[in-house]
Design a protein around this motif. Structure first.
Motif, PDB file in Angstrom:
ATOM      1  N   GLU A 159       0.822  -1.209   0.000  1.00  0.00           N
ATOM      2  CA  GLU A 159       0.000   0.000   0.000  1.00  0.00           C
ATOM      3  C   GLU A 159       0.858   1.263   0.000  1.00  0.00           C
ATOM      4  O   GLU A 159       0.599   2.194  -0.770  1.00  0.00           O
ATOM      5  CB  GLU A 159      -0.930  -0.007   1.222  1.00  0.00           C
ATOM      6  CG  GLU A 159      -2.008  -1.077   1.176  1.00  0.00           C
ATOM      7  CD  GLU A 159      -2.809  -1.147   2.459  1.00  0.00           C
ATOM      8  OE1 GLU A 159      -2.599  -0.278   3.337  1.00  0.00           O
ATOM      9  OE2 GLU A 159      -3.640  -2.065   2.601  1.00  0.00           O
ATOM     10  N   VAL A 160       1.894   1.294   0.855  1.00  0.00           N
ATOM     11  CA  VAL A 160       2.708   2.518   0.929  1.00  0.00           C
ATOM     12  C   VAL A 160       3.623   2.653  -0.290  1.00  0.00           C
ATOM     13  O   VAL A 160       3.934   3.775  -0.709  1.00  0.00           O
ATOM     14  CB  VAL A 160       3.528   2.593   2.241  1.00  0.00           C
ATOM     15  CG1 VAL A 160       2.614   2.639   3.450  1.00  0.00           C
ATOM     16  CG2 VAL A 160       4.544   1.482   2.349  1.00  0.00           C
ATOM     17  N   GLY A 212       4.561   6.141  -4.851  1.00  0.00           N
ATOM     18  CA  GLY A 212       5.102   6.079  -6.211  1.00  0.00           C
ATOM     19  C   GLY A 212       6.443   5.381  -6.318  1.00  0.00           C
ATOM     20  O   GLY A 212       7.295   5.785  -7.115  1.00  0.00           O
ATOM     21  N   LEU A 213       6.630   4.309  -5.538  1.00  0.00           N
ATOM     22  CA  LEU A 213       7.914   3.598  -5.512  1.00  0.00           C
ATOM     23  C   LEU A 213       7.894   2.268  -6.270  1.00  0.00           C
ATOM     24  O   LEU A 213       8.867   1.512  -6.203  1.00  0.00           O
ATOM     25  CB  LEU A 213       8.327   3.323  -4.050  1.00  0.00           C
ATOM     26  CG  LEU A 213       8.881   4.522  -3.272  1.00  0.00           C
ATOM     27  CD1 LEU A 213       8.969   4.195  -1.784  1.00  0.00           C
ATOM     28  CD2 LEU A 213      10.241   4.932  -3.809  1.00  0.00           C
ATOM     29  N   MET A 214       6.824   2.001  -6.993  1.00  0.00           N
ATOM     30  CA  MET A 214       6.713   0.700  -7.665  1.00  0.00           C
ATOM     31  C   MET A 214       7.902   0.424  -8.579  1.00  0.00           C
ATOM     32  O   MET A 214       8.465  -0.665  -8.595  1.00  0.00           O
ATOM     33  CB  MET A 214       5.413   0.640  -8.473  1.00  0.00           C
ATOM     34  CG  MET A 214       4.178   0.369  -7.631  1.00  0.00           C
ATOM     35  SD  MET A 214       4.214  -1.242  -6.797  1.00  0.00           S
ATOM     36  CE  MET A 214       4.020  -2.333  -8.213  1.00  0.00           C
ATOM     37  N   GLN A 248      13.682  10.384  -0.495  1.00  0.00           N
ATOM     38  CA  GLN A 248      12.677  11.055   0.330  1.00  0.00           C
ATOM     39  C   GLN A 248      11.354  10.293   0.296  1.00  0.00           C
ATOM     40  O   GLN A 248      10.650  10.200   1.304  1.00  0.00           O
ATOM     41  CB  GLN A 248      12.464  12.501  -0.136  1.00  0.00           C
ATOM     42  CG  GLN A 248      13.633  13.430   0.169  1.00  0.00           C
ATOM     43  CD  GLN A 248      13.899  13.573   1.650  1.00  0.00           C
ATOM     44  OE1 GLN A 248      14.614  12.768   2.247  1.00  0.00           O
ATOM     45  NE2 GLN A 248      13.328  14.590   2.260  1.00  0.00           N
ATOM     46  N   ARG A 249      11.028   9.722  -0.859  1.00  0.00           N
ATOM     47  CA  ARG A 249       9.812   8.913  -0.958  1.00  0.00           C
ATOM     48  C   ARG A 249       9.903   7.678  -0.057  1.00  0.00           C
ATOM     49  O   ARG A 249       8.919   7.279   0.570  1.00  0.00           O
ATOM     50  CB  ARG A 249       9.573   8.478  -2.409  1.00  0.00           C
ATOM     51  CG  ARG A 249       9.092   9.589  -3.319  1.00  0.00           C
ATOM     52  CD  ARG A 249       9.042   9.111  -4.762  1.00  0.00           C
ATOM     53  NE  ARG A 249       8.650  10.175  -5.664  1.00  0.00           N
ATOM     54  CZ  ARG A 249       7.425  10.315  -6.163  1.00  0.00           C
ATOM     55  NH1 ARG A 249       6.484   9.462  -5.834  1.00  0.00           N
ATOM     56  NH2 ARG A 249       7.150  11.318  -6.983  1.00  0.00           N
ATOM     57  N   VAL A 250      11.095   7.073  -0.009  1.00  0.00           N
ATOM     58  CA  VAL A 250      11.286   5.914   0.865  1.00  0.00           C
ATOM     59  C   VAL A 250      11.094   6.325   2.321  1.00  0.00           C
ATOM     60  O   VAL A 250      10.446   5.617   3.109  1.00  0.00           O
ATOM     61  CB  VAL A 250      12.684   5.286   0.666  1.00  0.00           C
ATOM     62  CG1 VAL A 250      12.926   4.165   1.687  1.00  0.00           C
ATOM     63  CG2 VAL A 250      12.820   4.731  -0.754  1.00  0.00           C
ATOM     64  N   GLY A 251      11.645   7.495   2.695  1.00  0.00           N
ATOM     65  CA  GLY A 251      11.455   7.991   4.054  1.00  0.00           C
ATOM     66  C   GLY A 251       9.985   8.236   4.372  1.00  0.00           C
ATOM     67  O   GLY A 251       9.507   7.909   5.467  1.00  0.00           O
ATOM     68  N   LEU A 288       4.867   6.267   6.863  1.00  0.00           N
ATOM     69  CA  LEU A 288       3.446   5.949   6.692  1.00  0.00           C
ATOM     70  C   LEU A 288       3.115   4.488   6.970  1.00  0.00           C
ATOM     71  O   LEU A 288       1.941   4.109   6.962  1.00  0.00           O
ATOM     72  CB  LEU A 288       3.021   6.288   5.258  1.00  0.00           C
ATOM     73  CG  LEU A 288       2.943   7.773   4.922  1.00  0.00           C
ATOM     74  CD1 LEU A 288       2.888   7.965   3.408  1.00  0.00           C
ATOM     75  CD2 LEU A 288       1.732   8.407   5.575  1.00  0.00           C
ATOM     76  N   LEU A 289       4.131   3.668   7.218  1.00  0.00           N
ATOM     77  CA  LEU A 289       3.915   2.224   7.345  1.00  0.00           C
ATOM     78  C   LEU A 289       2.812   1.876   8.339  1.00  0.00           C
ATOM     79  O   LEU A 289       1.966   1.024   8.081  1.00  0.00           O
ATOM     80  CB  LEU A 289       5.214   1.533   7.766  1.00  0.00           C
ATOM     81  CG  LEU A 289       6.079   0.895   6.685  1.00  0.00           C
ATOM     82  CD1 LEU A 289       7.327   0.292   7.299  1.00  0.00           C
ATOM     83  CD2 LEU A 289       5.308  -0.147   5.885  1.00  0.00           C
ATOM     84  N   HIS A 290       2.839   2.513   9.499  1.00  0.00           N
ATOM     85  CA  HIS A 290       1.868   2.164  10.544  1.00  0.00           C
ATOM     86  C   HIS A 290       0.581   2.981  10.448  1.00  0.00           C
ATOM     87  O   HIS A 290      -0.221   3.006  11.382  1.00  0.00           O
ATOM     88  CB  HIS A 290       2.493   2.316  11.936  1.00  0.00           C
ATOM     89  CG  HIS A 290       3.005   3.690  12.246  1.00  0.00           C
ATOM     90  ND1 HIS A 290       4.018   4.295  11.538  1.00  0.00           N
ATOM     91  CD2 HIS A 290       2.639   4.587  13.199  1.00  0.00           C
ATOM     92  CE1 HIS A 290       4.246   5.494  12.046  1.00  0.00           C
ATOM     93  NE2 HIS A 290       3.423   5.697  13.045  1.00  0.00           N
ATOM     94  N   ASN A 291       0.407   3.647   9.286  1.00  0.00           N
ATOM     95  CA  ASN A 291      -0.807   4.409   8.990  1.00  0.00           C
ATOM     96  C   ASN A 291      -1.141   5.417  10.100  1.00  0.00           C
ATOM     97  O   ASN A 291      -2.246   5.419  10.655  1.00  0.00           O
ATOM     98  CB  ASN A 291      -2.002   3.470   8.778  1.00  0.00           C
ATOM     99  CG  ASN A 291      -3.146   4.161   8.058  1.00  0.00           C
ATOM    100  OD1 ASN A 291      -2.953   5.165   7.368  1.00  0.00           O
ATOM    101  ND2 ASN A 291      -4.345   3.652   8.232  1.00  0.00           N
TER     102      ASN A 291
END
Length: 299
Positions: free
Chosen positions: A112-113, A118-120, A136-139, A144-147
């Motif tokens: 989901e994250v 946009g990391l696909m 920065q997207r990875v960060g 956001l992992l734990h929503n």
């Protein structure tokens, strides 16, 4: 309130980093947090995220106290610090899986994250192979992992090129549709492009807290840009009526701020004539965030 700060003070020895700071942020707001270097931005963000303890005052996140209920606060917050702490030798997916295991987050959330940020196309690359924008997207993905309901972003766009800036701006706006975001930055355009509201701190104190839409329509305030035919003594310009701020932007160029409903251009023409000056150009400038920042911080 998603974030509530009341009377927070913090000292480092004899230096007062924060001085009775208070504000509240409602769910769904994207708030820009601005201030000169050393103003106290990062200190306050670290207090909200439980990394530091305040000397005075209180703060809550989603109703949880940052001192008494640290675990619940940490579960409510996604934090992206200024220096994005990534394990560069790990692959993108591997890094997110590592953090998901630590926090016992279902693997389905990783997909989901990755989609959200946009990391696909980059998920099978090592982090050290990524551009600054994708790092920065990875960060952000990790935050956001734990929503979480609240995101604290400290200088999230530092060092990005114009294309990366646009991508991260759009991503933050997208995420902000159902999150509360407190975003610290030095870049005025970032706040104007992303945020609903701005809080400006200077020397440890809140000096303004406004909705962005109200800045441009600030009542009875006008900013006038003037170019004279020669340099003018700064003490002399103080004789212009109703002048609240005069900034010599370069050589013969001045930016004058007035708080009056009267059109002050005629007074500037009168001032020029009285002092044997010529006005090579004169124009009204709409109130913007940069001029507000200079006004309230003196920078």
């Amino acid at each position: 309130m998603s974030i509530e700060v009341s009377g927070i003070s913090k000292n480092y020895g004899d230096q007062k980093a924060l001085d009775q700071v208070s504000f509240a942020i409602q769910k769904g707001e994207i708030v820009g947090f601005l201030g000169p270097n050393g103003a106290g931005k990062s200190t306050l963000m670290k207090i909200i995220t439980t990394y530091l303890t305040a000397d005075e005052g209180s703060a809550t996140v989603n109703g949880f106290d940052v001192i008494q209920q640290q675990k619940q606060v940490q579960e409510s917050i996604g934090y992206l610090p200024e220096h994005n702490p990534l394990y560069l030798d790990l692959y993108v997916r591997e890094y997110l899986e590592f953090n998901a295991d630590i926090y016992d987050i279902p693997k389905t959330r990783i997909e989901e994250v990755i989609l959200l940020t946009g990391l696909m196309s980059e998920r099978h690359k090592k982090i050290n192979q990524l551009s600054k924008g994708f790092r920065q997207r990875v960060g952000l993905a990790n935050a956001l992992l734990h929503n979480p309901d609240v995101l604290i972003l400290d200088e999230p766009t530092t060092g990005l090129d114009p294309n990366q800036l646009t991508e991260i701006r759009n991503l933050i706006r997208k995420i902000g549709k159902d999150k509360t975001i407190l975003l610290s930055t030095h870049i005025m355009q970032e706040v104007e492009a992303i945020c609903d509201r701005v809080i400006i701190i200077d020397r440890g104190k809140i000096v303004t807290d406004r909705k962005l839409e109200k800045i441009a329509s600030a009542s009875n305030e006008q900013i006038i840009i003037v170019e004279f035919d020669r340099e003018v003594d700064p003490q002399l310009v103080q004789t212009i009526p109703n002048l609240t701020l005069a900034t010599n932007t370069s050589g013969t160029m001045w930016e004058f701020t007035f708080h009056t409903e009267q059109d002050m251009r005629s007074s500037i023409f009168d001032f020029a004539q009285e002092n044997q000056l010529k006005t090579l150009q004169i124009s009204l400038k709409n109130k913007d965030l940069e001029s507000l920042f200079r006004e309230v911080t003196g920078k």
